[in-house]
Design an enzyme around this catalytic site. Structure first.
Site, mmCIF file in Angstrom:
data_model
loop_
_atom_site.group_PDB
_atom_site.id
_atom_site.type_symbol
_atom_site.label_atom_id
_atom_site.label_comp_id
_atom_site.label_asym_id
_atom_site.label_seq_id
_atom_site.Cartn_x
_atom_site.Cartn_y
_atom_site.Cartn_z
ATOM 1 N N CYS A 33 0.825 -1.218 0.000
ATOM 2 C CA CYS A 33 0.000 0.000 0.000
ATOM 3 C C CYS A 33 0.856 1.264 0.000
ATOM 4 O O CYS A 33 1.572 1.530 0.959
ATOM 5 C CB CYS A 33 -0.927 -0.069 1.209
ATOM 6 S SG CYS A 33 -1.526 1.481 1.848
ATOM 7 N N CYS A 36 0.200 3.850 2.756
ATOM 8 C CA CYS A 36 0.710 3.361 4.045
ATOM 9 C C CYS A 36 2.180 3.751 4.213
ATOM 10 O O CYS A 36 2.620 4.112 5.302
ATOM 11 C CB CYS A 36 0.587 1.847 4.153
ATOM 12 S SG CYS A 36 -1.110 1.255 4.049
#
Length: 103
Positions: A33, A36
């Protein structure tokens, strides 16, 4: 293991998160991600600066059952857990001040 973050799994989740004597900032993330990765240094900073808060990261791919329990549909997802209850939550990348505001 990065000492700032406990390695949380379903075995120690209850003792480390739900039974923590200080507020817990729980960061649900995934290694794939992008957002993230952007959020990670901010979370690290908060962990380094705030001794009154326990900061933990949880990989949703390694622990899908915990992600499901918290209804995590997208990552990053941040939860503030106080006394075993969800006190606050936010989805997506947030500026540091906004995350501190959740606490």
């Amino acid at each position: 293991i990065d000492m700032l973050h406990l390695n949380i799994n379903k075995e120690n989740f209850k003792s480390e998160v739900l039974e923590s004597n200080k507020p817990v900032l729980l960061d649900f993330f995934a290694s794939w991600c992008g957002p993230c990765k952007m959020l990670s240094p901010i979370i690290d900073e908060i962990a380094a600066e705030r001794e009154d808060v326990k900061v933990v990261k949880l990989d949703i791919d390694e622990h899908p059952e915990l992600a499901a329990e918290y209804g995590v549909m997208s990552v990053p997802s941040l939860f503030v857990i106080k006394g075993g209850e969800i006190a606050n939550q936010a989805m997506g990348v947030r500026p540091k001040q906004q995350i501190l505001g959740l606490l």
